[in-house]
Design a protein around this motif. Structure first.
Motif, short mmCIF file in Angstrom:
data_model
loop_
_atom_site.label_atom_id
_atom_site.label_comp_id
_atom_site.label_asym_id
_atom_site.label_seq_id
_atom_site.Cartn_x
_atom_site.Cartn_y
_atom_site.Cartn_z
N ASP A 3 -20.27 -27.41 -82.26
CA ASP A 3 -19.40 -27.62 -81.24
C ASP A 3 -18.60 -26.52 -80.98
O ASP A 3 -18.21 -25.67 -81.97
N GLY A 4 -18.47 -26.26 -79.70
CA GLY A 4 -17.57 -25.09 -79.52
C GLY A 4 -16.77 -25.33 -77.99
O GLY A 4 -16.66 -26.50 -77.68
N SER A 5 -16.16 -24.46 -77.33
CA SER A 5 -15.57 -24.36 -76.25
C SER A 5 -15.50 -23.06 -75.36
O SER A 5 -15.74 -22.28 -75.98
N PHE A 6 -15.15 -23.12 -73.99
CA PHE A 6 -14.92 -22.02 -73.17
C PHE A 6 -14.25 -22.49 -71.86
O PHE A 6 -13.68 -23.66 -71.82
N VAL A 7 -13.92 -21.49 -71.32
CA VAL A 7 -13.12 -21.99 -70.05
C VAL A 7 -13.72 -21.51 -68.66
O VAL A 7 -14.43 -20.62 -68.55
N VAL A 51 -13.73 -26.32 -71.42
CA VAL A 51 -15.04 -27.00 -71.20
C VAL A 51 -15.26 -27.12 -72.99
O VAL A 51 -15.41 -26.28 -73.59
N ARG A 52 -15.28 -28.52 -73.28
CA ARG A 52 -15.71 -28.76 -74.69
C ARG A 52 -17.21 -28.74 -74.88
O ARG A 52 -18.06 -29.71 -74.15
N VAL A 53 -17.92 -28.11 -75.57
CA VAL A 53 -19.31 -28.09 -75.82
C VAL A 53 -19.84 -28.83 -76.94
O VAL A 53 -19.17 -28.46 -78.23
N SER A 54 -20.79 -29.67 -76.76
CA SER A 54 -21.71 -30.38 -78.15
C SER A 54 -22.99 -30.14 -77.82
O SER A 54 -23.52 -30.45 -76.95
N VAL A 55 -23.61 -29.53 -78.98
CA VAL A 55 -25.11 -29.19 -78.94
C VAL A 55 -25.63 -30.30 -80.02
O VAL A 55 -25.15 -30.09 -81.39
N LEU A 56 -26.55 -31.11 -79.93
CA LEU A 56 -27.09 -31.89 -80.64
C LEU A 56 -28.51 -31.50 -80.85
O LEU A 56 -29.46 -31.64 -79.83
N PRO A 57 -29.14 -31.42 -82.15
CA PRO A 57 -30.65 -31.15 -82.09
C PRO A 57 -31.62 -32.55 -82.12
O PRO A 57 -30.91 -33.87 -82.21
N GLY A 58 -32.49 -32.43 -81.16
CA GLY A 58 -33.54 -33.46 -81.14
C GLY A 58 -34.85 -33.42 -81.25
O GLY A 58 -35.27 -32.14 -81.73
N GLY A 59 -35.63 -34.19 -80.63
CA GLY A 59 -37.33 -34.08 -81.16
C GLY A 59 -37.65 -33.27 -80.34
O GLY A 59 -38.99 -32.42 -80.42
N VAL A 60 -37.58 -32.90 -79.14
CA VAL A 60 -37.99 -31.83 -78.24
C VAL A 60 -37.19 -30.72 -77.74
O VAL A 60 -37.58 -29.93 -76.71
N GLY A 61 -35.96 -30.59 -78.57
CA GLY A 61 -35.08 -29.51 -77.93
C GLY A 61 -33.70 -29.98 -78.43
O GLY A 61 -33.37 -30.91 -79.08
N GLU A 62 -32.58 -29.14 -77.80
CA GLU A 62 -31.17 -29.43 -78.31
C GLU A 62 -30.77 -30.04 -76.84
O GLU A 62 -30.70 -29.65 -75.83
N TYR A 63 -29.93 -31.13 -77.27
CA TYR A 63 -29.24 -31.91 -76.26
C TYR A 63 -27.75 -31.32 -76.03
O TYR A 63 -27.20 -30.91 -77.01
N VAL A 109 -23.94 -31.59 -74.02
CA VAL A 109 -23.13 -32.29 -73.20
C VAL A 109 -21.82 -31.37 -73.28
O VAL A 109 -21.19 -30.70 -74.12
N LEU A 110 -21.47 -30.98 -71.82
CA LEU A 110 -20.26 -30.29 -71.60
C LEU A 110 -19.09 -31.34 -71.06
O LEU A 110 -19.32 -31.96 -70.10
N ARG A 111 -17.96 -31.36 -71.63
CA ARG A 111 -16.97 -32.17 -71.31
C ARG A 111 -15.85 -31.08 -70.68
O ARG A 111 -15.38 -30.43 -71.24
#
Length: 557
Positions: free
Chosen positions: A235-239, A249-261, A263-265
């Protein structure tokens, strides 16, 4: 013993030792304060201002253990681990020399100092500005849709855009289309880009896997995440900056079966709080809410699933009750609205600043009104209710499906009935329905089956709100979505709330004290004039604001 179990126990032990160390630091700080006859303070509970921090450079603050955390006119407040130290005295004297006022000083722990140091703005990293700020040209917003189509047309072929340029276009498109979230979802052959617009995910374009990977790396760099970590969430953030306006912008990176998902809030810093009468409440609900906002003590609960508008409703209420003579403090995760005159703090669990710990600290700040972003545990619930019973007006949120269910949830958390009943003033449950686009909505005649279904749902609703005979009118027309350029082909523009609202009057208070089940509380609330969420939603269908399909969608949440 499994390796995973061992690691989990080790992590739990480390967390416990860290908490004990923090408690020890605070006790030592309290002793120093008593010895020096100075006030003691936990900075976690205070909304530290970057402008005040800048009065003492970060390097000086770190070297001396002293910070300035508040400045309002000639009211300047500083804090130090050891105010008696000659280096600290020199810092305070320098502030007095420059501003003509000697700061009032409090004693803090080393832990509080580190928290204050973490609140310093990041230093500039070159002529292009801070590394975590991404500028977006204002004119790009007007042509973002066309740029996205150009990217889509080039999928699988050569694309003369850098990852930064592509990310800028994606962000501009999201801002232009009023999206709240950006989803980048890798598949076997491509990456799907979707925007959440008015609460519903909409497919936008697909990107090839190579560009998707480069985009992931660029986002990680901006959000200060680890490029070489792919197997654990980050999790991280930028502006994002468009002219003088900034969006977090709140950043969430989640590992998946075919790559990393990814989501930018998107969280706008603009003051976007509505007025009470713009939330979508009918006259009866609005009158009940306004009456309870006049109280000076007690608890106001907002309930509903994630994304149902609870924080917007509470922020609107806080704006309505805030007065110059009151102190309003919030504890949020994260801060979503910047509220003028409200001292806003943000949960920082890794630093030990949880809802429970933060609320205890806030109560030492002599607040009149408190907003606790969410009740997640028994300690937070118990402290919140205690505050509501001892002279504070407390706003908070819960995750329950309906308004009467909030009482059951608080009982399950462990609150005693004799404490719960007198503490709660008002319960608001809500959902958000999409508002039809006025440029393309189409009317139609509802069939007999739909009319009868609505009649059944609306049974028992006060005739002040609903006259059943309207369903017998042959001229009755509902509206449905269509789609046009203005609404980005979704058929909707914006959202409005649908509500269940009841105040805890004598009958409901007695039912809570008696431990009555939720159905009894619901029946009493309906007798007092409450409509259910489905009923309120159908009133908006009858008014042509939303669609039958939207009522079905929120009924499934």
């Amino acid at each position: 013993m499994r390796l995973e179990d061992s690691e989990e126990r080790g992590a739990a032990m480390t967390a416990k030792l860290s908490a004990l160390e923090i408690q020890q630091q605070e006790r030592l700080a309290q002793r120093r304060a008593r010895k020096l006859s100075l006030p003691y303070m936990e900075l976690f509970a205070f909304p530290i201002e970057p402008a005040a921090l800048s009065l003492v450079p970060r390097a000086t603050a770190q070297a001396t253990g002293a910070v300035v955390f508040y400045k309002r006119g000639r009211d300047i407040r500083a804090a130090a681990v050891n105010p008696a130290d000659t280096k600290v005295q020199a810092v305070l004297a320098d502030v007095e020399r420059r501003l003509g006022t000697l700061p009032a000083v409090s004693v803090i722990s080393e832990h509080s100092l580190q928290f204050a140091l973490s609140r310093y703005p990041r230093e500039s990293r070159g002529p292009s500005g801070p590394r975590d700020e991404l500028p977006v040209a204002a004119d790009l917003l007007t042509r973002a849709a066309a740029e996205l189509q150009r990217v889509a047309a080039a999928a699988g072929g050569p694309l003369s855009l850098s990852p930064t340029e592509l990310l800028t276009i994606i962000l501009a498109g999201a801002l232009q289309m009023r999206a709240t979230d950006i989803h980048l979802e890798p598949g076997q052959t491509a990456v799907q880009l979707r925007y959440r617009i008015d609460g519903v995910l909409q497919p936008i374009i697909t990107l090839d896997l190579d560009m998707g990977q480069k985009l992931l790396s660029r986002i990680k760099v901006l959000a200060q995440l680890k490029l070489n970590v792919h197997a654990v969430p980050q999790d991280g953030s930028f502006v994002v900056r468009v002219g003088s306006e900034r969006t977090d912008v709140r950043v969430s990176v989640l590992p998946g079966g075919v790559g990393e998902y990814i989501v930018l809030r998107l969280l706008s810093r603009r003051d976007a709080v509505l007025s009470l009468d713009a939330l979508g409440m009918k006259a009866r609900d609005l009158a009940v809410v306004q009456a309870e906002l006049k109280q000076s003590t007690g608890m106001i609960l907002s309930t509903g699933p994630t994304g149902s508008g609870k924080t917007t409703t509470i922020a609107t209420c806080l704006t309505a009750v805030n007065q110059p003579g009151l102190k309003v403090v919030s504890l949020e995760d994260p801060i979503e609205y910047r509220l003028a005159g409200v001292e806003q703090t943000e949960v920082d669990a890794p630093a030990g600043y949880t809802f429970a710990a933060g609320l205890r600290s806030i109560l030492r700040q002599d607040p009149d009104i408190i907003f606790v972003g969410e009740i997640r545990d028994g300690e937070t619930a118990e402290t919140s209710v205690h505050a509501a019973l001892t002279g504070h007006l407390v706003f908070t949120t819960l995750h329950t499906n309906d308004a009467p269910g909030a009482i059951l949830r608080l009982r399950e958390i462990g609150l005693a009935l004799y404490v719960l009943a007198p503490a709660i003033n008002l319960v608001i449950a809500q959902r958000l329905v999409r508002v039809l686009c006025p440029d393309c909505a189409k009317s139609y005649r509802p069939d007999a089956r739909l009319r009868e279904h609505i009649r059944d749902v609306m049974a028992g609703v006060d005739r002040t709100f609903f006259d059943p005979s309207v369903l017998d009118d042959p001229a009755l027309r509902f509206r449905k979505s269509s789609g046009c350029r203005v609404c980005v082909q979704t058929g909707f523009r914006g959202r409005t709330g649908v509500f269940e609202v009841f105040s805890v009057h004598d009958e409901i208070e007695q039912l809570i004290l008696a431990g009555a089940d939720v159905s009894k509380i619901r029946e009493a609330a309906i007798r007092s004039g409450m409509t259910t969420i489905a009923q309120d939603a159908y009133l908006k269908v009858l008014d042509g604001i939303t669609t039958v399909e939207e009522v079905a969608r929120i009924s499934e949440e």
